[in-house]
Design an enzyme around this catalytic site. Structure first.
Site, mmCIF file in Angstrom:
data_model
loop_
_atom_site.group_PDB
_atom_site.id
_atom_site.type_symbol
_atom_site.label_atom_id
_atom_site.label_comp_id
_atom_site.label_asym_id
_atom_site.label_seq_id
_atom_site.Cartn_x
_atom_site.Cartn_y
_atom_site.Cartn_z
ATOM 1 C CG ASN A 126 -1.782 -1.157 1.380
ATOM 2 O OD1 ASN A 126 -2.320 -1.625 0.388
ATOM 3 N ND2 ASN A 126 -1.959 -1.655 2.598
ATOM 4 C CG HIS A 177 11.360 3.329 5.865
ATOM 5 N ND1 HIS A 177 12.464 3.814 6.533
ATOM 6 C CD2 HIS A 177 11.801 2.266 5.151
ATOM 7 C CE1 HIS A 177 13.513 3.058 6.239
ATOM 8 N NE2 HIS A 177 13.131 2.115 5.405
ATOM 9 C CG HIS A 191 6.367 -0.391 4.769
ATOM 10 N ND1 HIS A 191 6.152 0.967 4.704
ATOM 11 C CD2 HIS A 191 5.238 -0.917 5.310
ATOM 12 C CE1 HIS A 191 4.948 1.253 5.195
ATOM 13 N NE2 HIS A 191 4.371 0.130 5.562
ATOM 14 C CD GLN A 243 0.816 -4.365 5.638
ATOM 15 O OE1 GLN A 243 0.297 -5.099 6.469
ATOM 16 N NE2 GLN A 243 0.249 -3.250 5.227
#
Lengths: 366, 366
Positions: A171, A182, A184, A186
């Site tokens: 997302n 930052h 990233h 999932q």
């Protein structure tokens, strides 16, 4: 690729990944030492015929970090430890502190619908230590590493017999609810094949049985022949606005030849996909000269132990914008009926993205 | 209920509804006299096995109304006509100027996936002439009239053999993308049974065949016996946070006994549902003392000419908030996997709504 697994002070597992060997001296950190006591459960939605996850563990926290605190940056201030240790590595993966699924869930109390412990996994994948990077600014080599990380996580998580489906996603942007910038993603690992992948696999399976060919591979062939919506193409990989895009700037990234999972990618396919990923995200950011939000999801074969010749690993990007200043809200027809209404033709949106010039070798600031 | 049908200057159809007779002298207005030349089409999404609608008719408009211009208010300034005529009536329904489906769509050009003309209908339902009202501030009598309007529209639209499913819904609040605050809903009429209603009907049909009872009627019985999540109940109607809520403040409104469509409601059932609707929307607005956004959708039997003993008319409210200051964004697991993750238990959210005191007879300012 090198990897090194660690245990966080609160008991969560973490794995570091790198193109270079990783020091054994690195010590895992955590914002809190309190063990994560998540106990999520699933309830059956009889009208939709699907599971819903409930996790009511988000409790009031007394943790009050300074405003510049970034929980995904390397932990340099001992008063406010973060999720990432200091040290040399490229990518970090750890169990989510607020998971919707865990491998250790207990049986839920009785309920008027069927329930199950939410036995799965929710992991965070920090793409780089650089807080200001993004997929578009990382090198193709780094993106190739992230593909290997997704491959490793799918294998590790898929070995758990409770887990039937592994979904890596990202997302990106405040527009999709992300407040932590930052870079990233999932990974959600489900104890069942979730409805959307199940639906796509069913279509693919039916097509495979009838034609002895892959549905997505055939669609890709048609997209290439039609040559209207292609965003990136090399010998092994392709990115395109699909002819049936539901989101105005929707893009799919795939190897041209079907592979079931990340681990089945050849080196050339993986490299092609890394280049496609970089191209798509660079074009997104270049379109309006600002970071472009999206949901990126990777669909692959289930980890249910069965053969899935119908599966074709690929990513789908769902950007929330329909023009530079208008969001596409999902409303009545999308959420209630399930029919997407798109007020732009995929051909037009593909043209906009095709017109954005990108240079895969040029360093980019985010 | 009285009704009066008119033709707008741009060729669109309009019907006025009222509890009192409507003057024949009312003349329909429109923001533009230019005929609506929408020609939307459907493309088949082979991977999901569903239709996507494309309507690229939203063209640059030269219409520059004053800032206070409300296209859904009665047309009092002849320089800037609105969608609503001046006159005595309670509810107005007209064809959307920017429809995703029309009854007159042409065959789309050839494409690499199957296509169809988007033959359906998109209507706007203006709930009242009062721009500052909301469902919560309208009288129960007025809500009862709106239920009759939905019933009439379902019958009128359903008579068109092209149309198989009629879905009334309301998107409410900027949080769900609505910039026009005059109370209004929409009706989408589809040339097929859309995926979400189809999925629910399939579950209901399977249950009906097995148990010779209705799935939703049985769930409602269990909700009543469990007595934890009920928001409103009388002899005929009920509103509750379903045990399997996917949105934190999700509420369903239904007659206790199954009816297939709005037209099948008894007078008592309709009145009960009007009271339930008023109660739910009052509680929503009372929860944080501000207008509460939601998507409200009404599910009923298809208009495909077949019997649907499994169908049970009901509304589902999907509010976008999970707490007073946090939205629930649909992201990876919801949009990509189709598994909703809810960090609140339905029992807890039901308690919050149960605690809001409402008075159905008290006038409310929006």
């Amino acid at each position: 690729m090198y990897s090194h697994s660690l245990l966080k002070p609160d008991g969560r597992q973490m794995t570091l990944y790198s193109r270079c060997p990783i020091s054994e001296a690195i010590i895992a950190t955590s914002p809190s030492k309190e063990p994560v006591r998540a106990n999520p459960h699933l309830r059956w939605h009889p009208l939709r015929g699907e599971w819903v996850a409930y996790a009511s563990h988000r409790q009031g926290r007394t943790f009050l970090p300074p405003p510049e605190y970034n929980p995904l940056a390397p932990s340099r201030n001992p008063d406010f430890p973060t999720e990432l240790p200091v040290g040399k590595y490229d990518v970090a993966v750890f169990q989510n502190r607020f998971p919707s699924m865990v491998t250790t869930a207990n049986n839920p109390p009785d309920c008027i619908v069927e329930t199950l412990p939410a036995n799965g996994a929710c992991e965070v994948v920090v793409f780089t230590q650089d807080a200001r990077a993004s997929l578009s600014s990382l090198t193709v080599e780094h993106l190739d590493l992230i593909l290997q990380v997704w491959s490793d996580r799918t294998e590790v998580l898929g070995k758990n017999p409770q887990i039937q489906y592994v979904l890596p996603f990202e997302n990106k942007g405040v527009e999709v609810g992300v407040t932590l910038h930052h870079p990233h993603g999932q990974i959600y690992a489900y104890p069942f094949i979730p409805p959307v992948p199940a639906q796509m696999l069913e279509q693919q399976q039916r097509y495979y049985q009838e034609h002895k060919r892959g549905l997505l591979a055939d669609l890709i062939e048609k997209e290439i022949a039609d040559n209207q919506r292609i965003i990136y193409e090399d010998e092994d990989a392709i990115a395109f606005v699909p002819v049936c895009a539901r989101y105005p700037y929707e893009v799919w990234v795939a190897p041209k030849q079907a592979v079931a999972t990340f681990s089945d990618l050849s080196l050339e396919q993986r490299w092609g996909i890394a280049k496609a990923l970089k191209t798509v995200t660079l074009k997104y950011d270049g379109l309006w000269n600002r970071p472009f939000p999206y949901l990126m999801s990777w669909f692959q074969a289930p980890t249910d132990g069965l053969a899935h010749p119908e599966a074709h690993l690929h990513a789908q990007f769902y950007p929330p914008y329909r023009t530079s200043d208008r969001l596409k809200y999902l409303a009545g027809t999308e959420l209630a009926a399930g029919m997407f209404a798109n007020d732009a033709l995929p051909e037009e949106k593909a043209k906009e993205l095709q017109a954005v010039n990108v240079n895969l070798r040029m360093p980019v600031s985010a």
